[in-house]
Design an enzyme around this catalytic site. Structure first.
Site, PDB file in Angstrom:
ATOM      1  N   GLU A  59       8.647  -1.287  -1.511  1.00 17.17           N
ATOM      2  CA  GLU A  59       8.810  -1.472  -0.068  1.00 17.17           C
ATOM      3  C   GLU A  59      10.238  -1.792   0.367  1.00 17.17           C
ATOM      4  O   GLU A  59      10.488  -2.782   1.069  1.00 17.17           O
ATOM      5  CB  GLU A  59       7.835  -2.537   0.440  1.00 17.17           C
ATOM      6  CG  GLU A  59       6.382  -2.164   0.191  1.00 17.17           C
ATOM      7  CD  GLU A  59       5.375  -3.111   0.822  1.00 17.17           C
ATOM      8  OE1 GLU A  59       4.229  -2.695   1.058  1.00 17.17           O
ATOM      9  OE2 GLU A  59       5.744  -4.286   1.084  1.00 17.17           O
ATOM     10  N   GLU A  95      -0.580   2.059  -1.230  1.00 12.94           N
ATOM     11  CA  GLU A  95      -1.137   0.748  -0.912  1.00 12.94           C
ATOM     12  C   GLU A  95      -1.822   0.846   0.434  1.00 12.94           C
ATOM     13  O   GLU A  95      -1.290   1.465   1.356  1.00 12.94           O
ATOM     14  CB  GLU A  95      -0.052  -0.330  -0.793  1.00 12.94           C
ATOM     15  CG  GLU A  95       0.574  -0.817  -2.067  1.00 12.94           C
ATOM     16  CD  GLU A  95       1.492  -2.021  -1.793  1.00 12.94           C
ATOM     17  OE1 GLU A  95       1.252  -2.741  -0.797  1.00 12.94           O
ATOM     18  OE2 GLU A  95       2.418  -2.241  -2.566  1.00 12.94           O
TER      19      GLU A  95
END
Length: 434
Positions: free
Chosen positions: A210, A347
């Site tokens: 991320e 995710e």
């Protein structure tokens, strides 16, 4: 270690000067091997392949798996994944601590791979370090599971590089631009890649979990703003560097899939029309263009609408997490099809068991219909035995009554309706595979 980093840094500066030198730049970019060894995952257009046959999958996220100290618990968890039809595990190839945390880490038997005491980290390759990661990877291979291994974390972990190497007063984005930090990151990456580069158990290398212009603790700076291409440049440099070390494994970003659209989405919040962070480039990513980089082999994106839009998620609102997620999936499929590369829903999560039973079937079906990888956050295991099933494994994370850590998104075998969403999808994906 410092000498190695400086030498490596000089070589990288020289190498990337060549890459940017003009007409010969394309020829200088390292290329993926077109004939990889057996057991290595490849891509063909928008699909994955394994030994020349389709490889579709449902996967599992488990950051906590290398933190377990019990080989039996590692074994039982990966066996549970195998029984659920899971073919790919994503886990952290990092865990760094400050030197001041070392006594506590030794006392609690915490898994750690790097220790920061000064402007360079020291490697822990022993039985409390990389040997535990070895165990996870070898056990995954035993159970027919490939591993996506992530090198760094945008949330806190990367800021250790900044704090120790540059000191206070920095912005987060210097992680992606400072030559000394880049060389140190690459030194760690090289250690991991060279350790496992001949292993068919590795599905892919992942640059960072991320990546964003900002982190939990440090704000973004002026070098990482919409259109600056700071993250894209870093993605390109690091994927080319890894490809120079390993021509056989796939490489991906680990990004959340933020867009940078000319006309970004907007929404009303507190009577104000707001430019949407997921579409306006503020995060630093540009999914459409990042996916075109030559050594980014497939795209990744994440979905957490309840967390991202808390001001819109309230009873009576005409906004729903379910519908927003369906649109987000479709937008990434469209981008991946344009790039002619695979994409993985890497995710995703909603909180609340009822929300999971309502939302997950719709999101998973959309992913199945559009033929890409599915990896919910996160896999939950029951029956873990360490310290009687109750052990703090990292900071506030703990095994409770034998259950793996639960951040509100974890799903467990005894949550039958949710569990069956993923086992059903796994059967479909496995039937599509060779």
């Amino acid at each position: 270690m410092r000498l190695l980093s400086l030498v490596q840094n000089a070589l990288l500066l020289c190498g990337f000067a060549v890459l940017s030198s003009g007409a010969d730049a394309a020829a200088a970019v390292p290329q993926r091997n077109s004939h990889v060894p057996r057991g290595f995952v490849t891509t063909r257009g928008t699909h994955f392949e394994l030994d020349g046959k389709p490889f579709a999958f449902v996967g599992a996220n488990s950051y906590w798996l290398p933190l377990l100290t019990s080989p039996d618990d590692v074994e039982s968890t990966l066996k549970s994944m195998q029984n659920a039809g899971i073919k790919v595990l994503r886990t952290w190839g990092f865990n760094a601590i400050n030197g001041t945390e070392l006594p506590g880490a030794l006392q609690s038997n915490l898994t750690y791979y790097q220790t920061w005491n000064n402007s360079e980290w020291s490697l822990n390759a022993n039985s409390q370090g990389l040997e535990r990661l070895d165990k996870v990877i070898s056990t995954a291979e035993k159970h027919g599971i490939k591993v996506i291994l992530t090198f760094a974390n945008n949330w806190f972990g990367s800021d250790l590089y900044i704090q120790w190497m540059l000191g206070a007063g920095q912005t987060h984005d210097v992680f992606f631009t400072n030559e000394q930090i880049i060389a140190s990151y690459q030194s760690y990456v090289k250690t991991i890649v060279e350790r496992y580069k001949n292993s068919p158990a590795i599905f892919a290398w992942e640059l960072m979990n991320e990546a964003r212009c900002l982190s939990d603790t440090l704000r973004a700076g002026p070098s990482c703003v919409p259109g600056s291409n700071t993250l894209r440049t870093w993605y390109e440099q690091q994927s080319n560097f890894i490809r120079s070390l390993d021509a056989n494994h796939l490489i991906t970003t680990g990004g959340e899939g933020h867009f940078f659209w000319k006309d970004p989405e907007t929404y009303w919040s507190d009577h104000t029309l707001v430019s949407d962070y997921n579409y306006n480039g503020q995060a630093g990513e540009d999914f459409d263009h990042d996916l075109l980089l030559p050594n980014i082999d497939f795209g990744t994106y994440h979905i957490y609408p309840q967390t991202w839009y808390p001001e819109l998620d309230f009873p009576g609102s005409n906004w729903t997490a379910e519908d927003w997620g369906l649109d987000w999936i479709q937008q990434h499929v469209h981008s991946a099809n344009k790039a002619n590369k695979p994409v993985v829903l890497e995710e995703f999560g909603v909180t609340g068991l009822q929300n999971k039973t309502v939302v997950y079937p719709k999101w998973v079906q959309r992913a199945l219909d559009t033929h890409h990888g599915i990896m919910p956050w996160q896999f939950g295991q029951l029956g873990l035995t360490e310290d009687g099933g109750n052990r703090v494994i990292k900071y506030a994370d703990a095994l409770i009554d034998g259950a793996s850590p639960n951040d509100g998104f974890a799903y467990y075998p005894n949550q039958t309706a949710v569990w069956e969403v993923f086992t059903r999808a796994a059967k479909i994906q496995n039937a599509r595979s060779g």
